[in-house]
Scaffold this motif. Structure first.
Motif, PDB file in Angstrom:
ATOM      1  N   ARG A 104      -6.553 -13.137  35.314  1.00  9.00           N
ATOM      2  CA  ARG A 104      -5.124 -13.199  35.660  1.00  9.00           C
ATOM      3  C   ARG A 104      -4.883 -14.084  36.880  1.00  9.00           C
ATOM      4  N   MET A 105      -5.875 -14.872  37.263  1.00  9.97           N
ATOM      5  CA  MET A 105      -5.728 -15.777  38.403  1.00  9.97           C
ATOM      6  C   MET A 105      -5.839 -17.216  37.932  1.00  9.97           C
ATOM      7  N   PHE A 106      -4.911 -18.047  38.362  1.00  9.35           N
ATOM      8  CA  PHE A 106      -4.952 -19.439  37.932  1.00  9.35           C
ATOM      9  C   PHE A 106      -5.986 -20.247  38.713  1.00  9.35           C
ATOM     10  N   ALA A 107      -6.504 -19.673  39.795  1.00 10.09           N
ATOM     11  CA  ALA A 107      -7.561 -20.336  40.556  1.00 10.09           C
ATOM     12  C   ALA A 107      -8.316 -19.276  41.343  1.00 10.09           C
ATOM     13  N   LEU A 108      -9.642 -19.447  41.420  1.00 13.70           N
ATOM     14  CA  LEU A 108     -10.477 -18.507  42.169  1.00 13.70           C
ATOM     15  C   LEU A 108     -11.735 -19.233  42.616  1.00 13.70           C
ATOM     16  N   CYS A 109     -12.043 -19.101  43.900  1.00  8.20           N
ATOM     17  CA  CYS A 109     -13.264 -19.696  44.422  1.00  8.20           C
ATOM     18  C   CYS A 109     -13.963 -18.698  45.325  1.00  8.20           C
ATOM     19  N   GLY A 110     -15.253 -18.953  45.566  1.00 12.04           N
ATOM     20  CA  GLY A 110     -16.033 -18.091  46.438  1.00 12.04           C
ATOM     21  C   GLY A 110     -16.050 -18.624  47.853  1.00 12.04           C
ATOM     22  N   ASP A 111     -17.201 -18.492  48.522  1.00 12.14           N
ATOM     23  CA  ASP A 111     -17.285 -18.846  49.942  1.00 12.14           C
ATOM     24  C   ASP A 111     -17.602 -20.314  50.189  1.00 12.14           C
ATOM     25  N   ASP A 112     -17.627 -21.121  49.132  1.00 10.35           N
ATOM     26  CA  ASP A 112     -17.890 -22.544  49.308  1.00 10.35           C
ATOM     27  C   ASP A 112     -16.700 -23.198  50.013  1.00 10.35           C
ATOM     28  N   LEU A 113     -16.965 -23.789  51.158  1.00 11.11           N
ATOM     29  CA  LEU A 113     -15.872 -24.342  51.967  1.00 11.11           C
ATOM     30  C   LEU A 113     -15.196 -25.523  51.293  1.00 11.11           C
ATOM     31  N   ASP A 114     -15.962 -26.326  50.561  1.00  7.44           N
ATOM     32  CA  ASP A 114     -15.354 -27.470  49.875  1.00  7.44           C
ATOM     33  C   ASP A 114     -14.409 -27.007  48.773  1.00  7.44           C
ATOM     34  N   GLU A 115     -14.833 -25.989  47.994  1.00 15.16           N
ATOM     35  CA  GLU A 115     -13.965 -25.483  46.930  1.00 15.16           C
ATOM     36  C   GLU A 115     -12.712 -24.838  47.516  1.00 15.16           C
ATOM     37  N   ALA A 116     -12.884 -24.093  48.595  1.00 17.14           N
ATOM     38  CA  ALA A 116     -11.714 -23.483  49.233  1.00 17.14           C
ATOM     39  C   ALA A 116     -10.773 -24.551  49.770  1.00 17.14           C
ATOM     40  N   ASN A 117     -11.337 -25.587  50.358  1.00 18.18           N
ATOM     41  CA  ASN A 117     -10.516 -26.668  50.882  1.00 18.18           C
ATOM     42  C   ASN A 117      -9.713 -27.331  49.777  1.00 18.18           C
ATOM     43  N   ALA A 118     -10.355 -27.535  48.620  1.00 14.34           N
ATOM     44  CA  ALA A 118      -9.645 -28.138  47.490  1.00 14.34           C
ATOM     45  C   ALA A 118      -8.514 -27.226  47.010  1.00 14.34           C
ATOM     46  N   LEU A 119      -8.759 -25.911  46.992  1.00 17.82           N
ATOM     47  CA  LEU A 119      -7.714 -24.973  46.577  1.00 17.82           C
ATOM     48  C   LEU A 119      -6.548 -24.993  47.556  1.00 17.82           C
ATOM     49  N   PHE A 120      -6.839 -24.989  48.846  1.00 17.61           N
ATOM     50  CA  PHE A 120      -5.766 -25.004  49.850  1.00 17.61           C
ATOM     51  C   PHE A 120      -4.953 -26.294  49.747  1.00 17.61           C
ATOM     52  N   LYS A 121      -5.639 -27.425  49.530  1.00 19.83           N
ATOM     53  CA  LYS A 121      -4.921 -28.697  49.375  1.00 19.83           C
ATOM     54  C   LYS A 121      -4.011 -28.654  48.146  1.00 19.83           C
ATOM     55  N   ARG A 122      -4.528 -28.056  47.088  1.00 22.98           N
ATOM     56  CA  ARG A 122      -3.751 -27.944  45.848  1.00 22.98           C
ATOM     57  C   ARG A 122      -2.465 -27.165  46.064  1.00 22.98           C
ATOM     58  N   LEU A 123      -2.537 -26.102  46.839  1.00 20.11           N
ATOM     59  CA  LEU A 123      -1.354 -25.290  47.090  1.00 20.11           C
ATOM     60  C   LEU A 123      -0.409 -25.954  48.087  1.00 20.11           C
ATOM     61  N   VAL A 124      -0.947 -26.698  49.038  1.00 18.12           N
ATOM     62  CA  VAL A 124      -0.083 -27.433  49.959  1.00 18.12           C
ATOM     63  C   VAL A 124       0.694 -28.506  49.205  1.00 18.12           C
ATOM     64  N   GLU A 125       0.042 -29.152  48.246  1.00 23.60           N
ATOM     65  CA  GLU A 125       0.749 -30.139  47.429  1.00 23.60           C
ATOM     66  C   GLU A 125       1.866 -29.469  46.628  1.00 23.60           C
ATOM     67  N   LEU A 126       1.587 -28.256  46.110  1.00 19.35           N
ATOM     68  CA  LEU A 126       2.628 -27.509  45.415  1.00 19.35           C
ATOM     69  C   LEU A 126       3.779 -27.201  46.358  1.00 19.35           C
ATOM     70  N   GLN A 173       2.193 -15.701  40.020  1.00 21.33           N
ATOM     71  CA  GLN A 173       0.910 -16.348  39.774  1.00 21.33           C
ATOM     72  C   GLN A 173       0.051 -16.188  41.024  1.00 21.33           C
ATOM     73  N   ILE A 174      -1.245 -15.967  40.811  1.00 21.55           N
ATOM     74  CA  ILE A 174      -2.131 -15.567  41.896  1.00 21.55           C
ATOM     75  C   ILE A 174      -3.359 -16.470  41.946  1.00 21.55           C
ATOM     76  N   ALA A 175      -3.749 -16.853  43.147  1.00 21.16           N
ATOM     77  CA  ALA A 175      -4.998 -17.576  43.395  1.00 21.16           C
ATOM     78  C   ALA A 175      -5.752 -16.842  44.492  1.00 21.16           C
ATOM     79  N   THR A 176      -7.081 -16.927  44.464  1.00 18.74           N
ATOM     80  CA  THR A 176      -7.894 -16.179  45.423  1.00 18.74           C
ATOM     81  C   THR A 176      -9.040 -17.031  45.942  1.00 18.74           C
ATOM     82  N   ALA A 177      -9.270 -16.940  47.241  1.00 18.28           N
ATOM     83  CA  ALA A 177     -10.470 -17.477  47.881  1.00 18.28           C
ATOM     84  C   ALA A 177     -11.213 -16.284  48.464  1.00 18.28           C
ATOM     85  N   ASP A 178     -12.350 -15.933  47.855  1.00 21.01           N
ATOM     86  CA  ASP A 178     -13.097 -14.738  48.241  1.00 21.01           C
ATOM     87  C   ASP A 178     -14.328 -15.138  49.045  1.00 21.01           C
ATOM     88  N   GLY A 179     -14.274 -14.868  50.334  1.00 22.55           N
ATOM     89  CA  GLY A 179     -15.368 -15.246  51.213  1.00 22.55           C
ATOM     90  C   GLY A 179     -16.565 -14.328  51.157  1.00 22.55           C
TER      91      GLY A 179
END
Length: 463
Positions: free
Chosen positions: A241-263, A219-225
């Motif tokens: 084919r990505m369960f999560a994808l965000c652009g250069d928004d720092l808040d969205e990226a932060n939420a994605l990183f937190k989500r993966l740290v919780e995992l 499973q793949i997630a991407t933060a594209d700056g």
């Protein structure tokens, strides 16, 4: 004797028939081969026919002064002194698109080192761009001669859409001797990919996604700056084919990183009970416990230091600092639970990717670079001792798609031609495999329920 004489009459027709079959097979192979392989097939014939003479001139023979048993018997009858024998290594030659692969035997005083010293003579005699000599088992060497340079020959990759049988290896491309290059992902927490814009970084990662997408165990997630919305940029064709994808928004990226740290925390807390091991790689990825890959493109976007005393600058500075802390957690602690982070940036210097993250990633690739300092940041200080392999020498347009990396078991650095994957093929694979996309957190919930355990939320693990 009469029986032997009777069978002898069949020998010539049988030998003629076998020779005819061999000739027919050779002609068919020659006609069906591409232009490069045809040239290599003719080259292989020259290599075989000229080997004995070339080996003597290159010092790859040895004189055996001990006569053979037959020579001793003959000498006793004739009363002559047996002449010493000149032994020449036996070879097998195989042609391909780029040149020839020669497998040779070693002899006393003619070993790996002697073959390597003669490599430049062999290259001239065989009309090759370069020749390499590597060990091929006890008493054997493999000599690779390339007539055309694989690094300057663009290649394409058309994904099959079939799941990989081995999820522990990433097929990168071919090296300067046209040999397939792969790296092991087992127990690898992170990969760094560097290079100037347009050098081939994203294309190389696209191949990774297209190759691994058909497997439900990834499973793949991407933060594209590089983009502002998920529907834009280089990964737009792969978003299904990505369960999560965000652009250069720092808040969205932060939420994605937190989500993966919780995992990561949930997996760390349950791995022994659920998988029965401390390290996921001991059993391998599965649809219930997939290898979770986080791709961070233009990584410096999410880690840069904001300076200023105004409220906005302070908030952004705090956000990027937390992003660095979260990704550091994934890289340092995610290896055993099956989390892989791929960080992509033009330069992997400390101001782009914090050294606490970069230096933990065991695999580093660098496409073309403009400065030696950037090459050192991407590949390590030792690249200064290998100027011929430096990514600084890859700035010519012919080297777009060529990367440099240090390979285990090989001295120095290896240059690799990564193939191009078209947007059409990427979209085709993403569409065909979109039904495999799943949130790893939900996979873990289902796995815990199936084993009779409670799907404990990660927030309770930090209390």
């Amino acid at each position: 004797m009469e029986a032997i004489t009777g069978y002898a009459s069949y020998v010539l027709p049988i030998a003629t028939a076998l020779a005819g079959v061999w000739l027919l097979v050779t002609v068919v192979r020659y006609v069906r081969a591409d232009q490069g392989t045809r040239v290599s097939m003719r080259q292989a014939v020259r290599v075989r026919w000229g080997w004995v003479r070339l080996a003597r001139m290159a010092g790859l023979t040895v004189t055996d002064k001990t006569p053979s048993l037959l020579a001793q018997i003959t000498a006793q009858k004739d009363g002559a002194v047996p002449a010493p024998r000149v032994l020449t290594p036996k070879i097998k030659v195989k042609p391909d698109q780029y040149g020839v692969i020669v497998r040779a035997r070693t002899l006393p005083q003619v070993g790996l080192e002697e073959y390597q010293k003669s490599a430049r003579f062999l290259a001239d005699a065989w009309r090759c761009t370069r020749v390499s000599v590597l060990p091929d088992g006890p008493g054997k060497v493999v000599i690779r001669g390339v007539r055309s340079d694989p690094l300057t020959t663009p290649t394409t990759h058309r994904p099959t859409g079939l799941p990989l049988t081995d999820l522990t290896h990433w097929e990168l491309g071919v090296d300067e001797f046209a040999a397939q290059v792969s790296v092991s992902l087992a127990n690898v927490p992170g990969v760094t990919v560097a290079g100037v814009p347009g050098a081939g970084k994203t294309s190389g990662v696209n191949k990774f996604v297209c190759d691994f997408a058909p497997s439900p165990s990834v499973q793949i997630a991407t933060a594209d700056g590089k983009v502002s919305r998920a529907s834009e940029g280089d990964y737009a064709d792969l978003v299904k084919r990505m369960f999560a994808l965000c652009g250069d928004d720092l808040d969205e990226a932060n939420a994605l990183f937190k989500r993966l740290v919780e995992l990561r925390k949930r997996r760390s807390a349950t791995i022994r009970d659920v998988l029965g091991v401390k390290n996921m790689w001991h059993v391998g990825p599965s649809p219930q416990w997939p290898l979770t890959v986080l791709i961070i493109d233009e990584a410096h976007t999410f880690f840069r230091e904001y300076k200023g005393s105004d409220a906005t600058a302070k908030r952004l500075a705090a956000l990027t600092a937390e992003n660095a802390r979260l990704v550091e957690d994934l890289v340092k602690k995610g290896r055993s639970v099956g989390i892989l982070v791929i960080l992509i940036s033009q330069k992997t210097t400390g101001d782009a990717i914090p050294t606490l993250i970069r230096d933990v990633c065991p695999i580093g690739l660098s496409f073309a670079q403009k400065t030696v300092e950037a090459a050192v940041a991407a590949l390590g200080e030792d690249i200064r001792n290998w100027p011929d392999a430096s990514p600084v020498a890859l700035q010519d347009p012919a080297y777009v798609g060529v990367a440099v990396m240090a390979m285990q078991g090989r001295p120095g650095y290896t240059r690799i031609r990564t193939p191009y994957v078209s947007d059409t093929d990427a979209a085709r694979v993403a569409d065909a495999t979109s039904h495999l996309t799943a949130d790893p957190n939900l996979c873990l919930d289902a796995l815990l329920r199936s084993t009779g355990r409670t799907a404990t939320p990660a927030s309770s693990l930090t209390k």
